[in-house]
Design a protein around this motif. Structure first.
Motif, PDB file in Angstrom:
ATOM      1  N   ARG A   1       0.901  -1.259  -0.079  1.00  0.00           N
ATOM      2  CA  ARG A   1       0.129  -0.254   0.012  1.00  0.00           C
ATOM      3  C   ARG A   1       0.677   1.306  -0.027  1.00  0.00           C
ATOM      4  O   ARG A   1       1.909   1.398   0.928  1.00  0.00           O
ATOM      5  N   PHE A   2       0.539   2.203  -0.919  1.00  0.00           N
ATOM      6  CA  PHE A   2       1.327   3.493  -1.004  1.00  0.00           C
ATOM      7  C   PHE A   2       0.811   4.450   0.245  1.00  0.00           C
ATOM      8  O   PHE A   2      -0.231   4.851  -0.403  1.00  0.00           O
ATOM      9  N   ASN A   3       1.319   4.707   1.262  1.00  0.00           N
ATOM     10  CA  ASN A   3       0.757   5.380   2.384  1.00  0.00           C
ATOM     11  C   ASN A   3       1.107   6.910   1.981  1.00  0.00           C
ATOM     12  O   ASN A   3       0.859   8.002   2.675  1.00  0.00           O
ATOM     13  N   GLY A   4       2.287   7.134   1.020  1.00  0.00           N
ATOM     14  CA  GLY A   4       2.804   8.553   1.058  1.00  0.00           C
ATOM     15  C   GLY A   4       1.956   9.352   0.145  1.00  0.00           C
ATOM     16  O   GLY A   4       1.071   8.964  -0.464  1.00  0.00           O
ATOM     17  N   SER A   5       2.542  10.541   0.172  1.00  0.00           N
ATOM     18  CA  SER A   5       1.758  11.438  -1.078  1.00  0.00           C
ATOM     19  C   SER A   5       2.828  12.443  -1.740  1.00  0.00           C
ATOM     20  O   SER A   5       3.889  12.981  -1.093  1.00  0.00           O
ATOM     21  N   PHE A   6       2.625  12.362  -2.967  1.00  0.00           N
ATOM     22  CA  PHE A   6       3.329  13.292  -3.654  1.00  0.00           C
ATOM     23  C   PHE A   6       2.497  14.399  -4.378  1.00  0.00           C
ATOM     24  O   PHE A   6       2.471  15.126  -5.411  1.00  0.00           O
ATOM     25  N   SER A   7       1.316  14.851  -3.593  1.00  0.00           N
ATOM     26  CA  SER A   7       0.198  15.865  -4.091  1.00  0.00           C
ATOM     27  C   SER A   7       0.969  17.150  -4.283  1.00  0.00           C
ATOM     28  O   SER A   7       1.758  17.399  -3.372  1.00  0.00           O
ATOM     29  N   TYR A   8       0.456  17.974  -5.167  1.00  0.00           N
ATOM     30  CA  TYR A   8       0.772  19.300  -5.367  1.00  0.00           C
ATOM     31  C   TYR A   8       2.220  19.239  -6.009  1.00  0.00           C
ATOM     32  O   TYR A   8       2.825  20.553  -5.847  1.00  0.00           O
ATOM     33  N   CYS A   9       2.907  18.215  -6.429  1.00  0.00           N
ATOM     34  CA  CYS A   9       4.346  18.484  -7.090  1.00  0.00           C
ATOM     35  C   CYS A   9       4.052  18.517  -8.483  1.00  0.00           C
ATOM     36  O   CYS A   9       3.905  17.867  -9.352  1.00  0.00           O
ATOM     37  N   SER A  10       3.751  20.056  -8.843  1.00  0.00           N
ATOM     38  CA  SER A  10       3.285  20.620  -9.842  1.00  0.00           C
ATOM     39  C   SER A  10       4.341  20.329 -11.013  1.00  0.00           C
ATOM     40  O   SER A  10       3.958  20.369 -12.261  1.00  0.00           O
ATOM     41  N   GLY A  11       5.621  20.095 -10.562  1.00  0.00           N
ATOM     42  CA  GLY A  11       6.556  19.946 -11.720  1.00  0.00           C
ATOM     43  C   GLY A  11       6.864  18.163 -12.091  1.00  0.00           C
ATOM     44  O   GLY A  11       7.666  17.993 -13.028  1.00  0.00           O
ATOM     45  N   LEU A  12       6.354  17.203 -11.453  1.00  0.00           N
ATOM     46  CA  LEU A  12       6.492  15.917 -11.534  1.00  0.00           C
ATOM     47  C   LEU A  12       6.045  15.516 -12.947  1.00  0.00           C
ATOM     48  O   LEU A  12       4.766  15.628 -13.143  1.00  0.00           O
ATOM     49  N   LYS A  13       6.961  14.717 -13.754  1.00  0.00           N
ATOM     50  CA  LYS A  13       6.596  14.249 -14.976  1.00  0.00           C
ATOM     51  C   LYS A  13       6.474  13.084 -15.197  1.00  0.00           C
ATOM     52  O   LYS A  13       5.977  12.449 -15.996  1.00  0.00           O
TER      53      LYS A  13
END
Length: 642
Positions: free
Chosen positions: A161-173
């Motif tokens: 399960r992926f519990n982490g968050s990369f939310s609002y990483c506007s540059g992530l490609k």
């Protein structure tokens, strides 16, 4: 009294105090770190080196013979560290360890690292993240708002399960997900606006609610043949936050459930081929998909497991029912509030469809051929959804001239403004031009269609028109009652006696707002001058016309350096500052009305999804309750879309 914590490096000084962690811990200090001596080893809790130290930091492997096993809040809000090297033996990076370290672009993870805490790298300058195979836990918001992050390789992550968050990483490609991953949790990649490529896990079973909400650059998704469920609004959103570039989705035969609004407003989606054994398809799953021309209801669907308005869009012409059941008209008519079109049982559009018969098709056609000339005009003139400013009109006649200039050209259409056509039950009173009386909730815009090819009475299509007082240019015609905006809004005096809203929730008049172009500040000393707080920066000047992030809270300083409170317009967006000056986020009750402040603090307008539920905020930001929204949806007493 406000104050800024000042940490001084004092060599040889040892400070002892009690810390609530696994019993009694000892806190000590060197010339670089404050640390705790725990049973397992050393945990670094603060970095206190002077500003002249190098931006590249190498964490010691041990201190006084004790191994360094972790960091916890160590570099929080540090604005000079650029690179950090972690030694082997470090087991965890606790909550907020590198929180808001915007200058941090590089970090070396040891092969012993097991846990990354909440908001550990929140709003850092990291450009790439490669997790080591040793990591067993990534907590929520661990990498949120890393705006410079381009690539995240999570392939070594061993959890299901992926519990982490990369939310609002506007540059992530690009994101590479691990093969062992079975669940992508809520909001994990929300608002990753640049995300183009996802390497999916071969064992993925579930994509939870809002996981990829607002990923506006995603163009193609090929899901692995293990996926069973797609959560609510997982790829959907309103017209601004959905995956609007998504053109193609390949659904696996393993898929069993698509939850509500999963792909709503994915306006570029051209084709949907659902697996025949799909069991549940919930409300609005493919509504607002304006590029779809055909939608197929799969064979495995039963009436109890299909929601209302499952598909819709401007180009949708045909719905094919492959199931062996007759399906209720709510499946296709739920959101047809305007009666702009109808669904017919035959291709020639002569017999209106009352339901979708088993193993058959229905077809979309114009319900009122000539009346739709006016309806189409109103749909194109989307400005009327949010209302218009009085700066261009001061009388009924000027309103009609101005609105006519905004409408698409049509020789068969004229514009008239009427008073008293709509109920004021759900809208606040708005100040009106001199040529009108009543409240703006009783003002309607009427587009009149006079089609020359038929002999029929004029067809009129009405829509509520909201009129705002901002930039009102008739100096002799000022509203009685009501208060003007406090001087803190534009001059920066810090006054909160005016405010964003009057008692009824209308937008305050006469406010141009504050323009902020300076970078935000993160250090300074508070000073009270009379009744006004100001922030003295390290260079001796006061913070002015800029934001400040002090002790984890955002503050706004006006042009005259005063700390602002109450409603403030900044660069065209509204923000609310609490009585202590800190920026509000989330739900806020003011003058008996609810408002929603986004995670960045700006006030939400229009449709907003919060905790998986849809709410509508009107043009003043106030939550609509127990009514019908301007675009035809019903909301209950709590404001939730029904």
């Amino acid at each position: 009294m406000k104050g800024k914590r000042c940490l001084l490096a004092v060599m040889g000084v040892i400070v002892l105090f009690l810390v609530g962690f696994s019993g009694v811990a000892m806190a000590e200090q060197t010339d670089e770190y404050v640390y705790e001596v725990r049973e397992e080893g050393i945990v670094l809790t603060d970095y206190i080196a002077t500003p002249f130290d190098a931006a590249k930091v190498e964490i010691p492997k041990e201190i006084d013979g004790h191994p360094v096993i972790g960091l916890e809040g160590t570099f929080k809000e540090n604005q000079r560290v650029v690179s950090v090297i972690l030694p082997e033996g470090v087991l965890f990076l606790g909550d907020d360890t590198f929180y808001d370290c915007e200058t941090l672009v590089e970090i070396g993870f040891p092969s012993t690292l097991e846990r990354i805490g909440k908001k550990c790298f929140y709003n850092t300058g990291l450009e790439e993240v490669i997790l080591p195979a040793s990591v067993k836990q990534v907590d929520v918001d661990a990498f949120s708002r890393c705006k410079k992050l381009v690539r995240a390789d999570l392939s070594n992550y061993m959890q299901s399960r992926f519990n982490g968050s990369f939310s609002y990483c506007s540059g992530l490609k690009e994101v590479i997900l691990p093969d062992t991953l079975e669940i992508i949790n809520e909001g994990s990649f929300m608002y990753c606006e640049s995300l183009e490529k996802i390497v999916w896990p071969s064992k993925l079973k579930r994509i939870n609610d809002e996981a990829f909400f607002g990923c506006s650059s995603l163009r193609e998704i090929v899901l692995p043949d293990t996926v069973e469920k797609i959560g609510a609004a997982a790829f959907g959103g309103d017209i601004y936050t959905a995956c609007v570039s998504l053109e193609k989705v390949e659904f696996p035969d393993s898929l069993k459930v698509i939850y509500a609004d999963a792909f709503i407003n994915c306006k570029s989606l051209k084709e949907v081929r659902l697996p025949e054994k799909l069991e549940c398809l919930w409300s609005g799953a493919f509504m607002g998909c304006d590029s779809l021309e055909e939608f197929v209801i799969p064979e495995g669907i039963i009436p109890d497991n299909i929601g209302t308005g499952v598909a819709g869009g401007k180009k949708l012409k045909q719905i094919i029912n492959n199931s062996p059941y007759d399906l209720d008209e709510r499946v296709f008519r739920k959101y047809d509030k305007t009666k702009e079109y109808a669904w017919f049982a035959d291709e020639n559009c002569t017999e209106v469809a009352k339901f979708i018969p088993a193993k058959s098709s229905i077809y979309r056609g114009k319900a009122e051929l000539y009346g739709n000339v006016a309806k189409d005009i109103l749909e194109e003139a989307s400005i009327f959804v949010d209302g218009v400013s009085m700066k261009n009109m001061n009388s009924k006649e000027e309103i009609e001239v101005y609105l006519s200039s905004l409408l698409p050209f049509s020789a068969d259409v004229s514009v008239i403004v009427k008073v008293g056509n709509f109920s004021a039950a759900s809208a606040g009173t708005r100040w009106l031009p001199s040529g009108l009386s009543g409240s703006a909730s009783n003002i309607s815009l009427v587009v009149r269609s006079n089609h020359s090819q038929i002999d029929m009475s004029t067809v009129e299509i009405s829509k509520r028109l909201e009129i705002y007082q901002e930039s009102y240019n008739a100096s002799e015609d000022k509203p009685s009652g009501g208060s003007s905006f406090g001087s803190g809004g534009s001059s920066g005096s810090g006054s909160s006696s005016g405010g964003r809203l009057s008692g009824n929730g209308a937008a305050a008049p006469g406010n141009a707002g504050l323009t902020v172009t300076k970078p935000s500040v993160s250090a300074g000393q508070w000073e009270l001058q009379g009744t006004i707080w100001k922030l003295i920066l390290p260079d001796g000047n006061f913070a002015s016309a800029q934001w400040g992030l002090i002790a984890g809270k955002w503050y706004l300083f006006g042009a005259d350096s005063s700390m602002l409170t109450g409603w403030q317009m900044v660069n065209g967006a509204w923000y609310y500052l609490e009585a202590d000056g800190s920026m509000a986020v989330g739900w806020k009750l003011l003058n008996d009305k609810w408002y929603y402040l986004n995670p960045d603090g700006d006030m939400a307008i229009g449709w907003k999804i919060v905790d998986g539920k849809w709410y509508y905020l009107d043009a003043s930001g106030a939550l609509l309750t127990n009514t019908v929204t301007p675009d035809g949806y019903s909301v209950n007493v709590s404001g939730e879309r029904i």
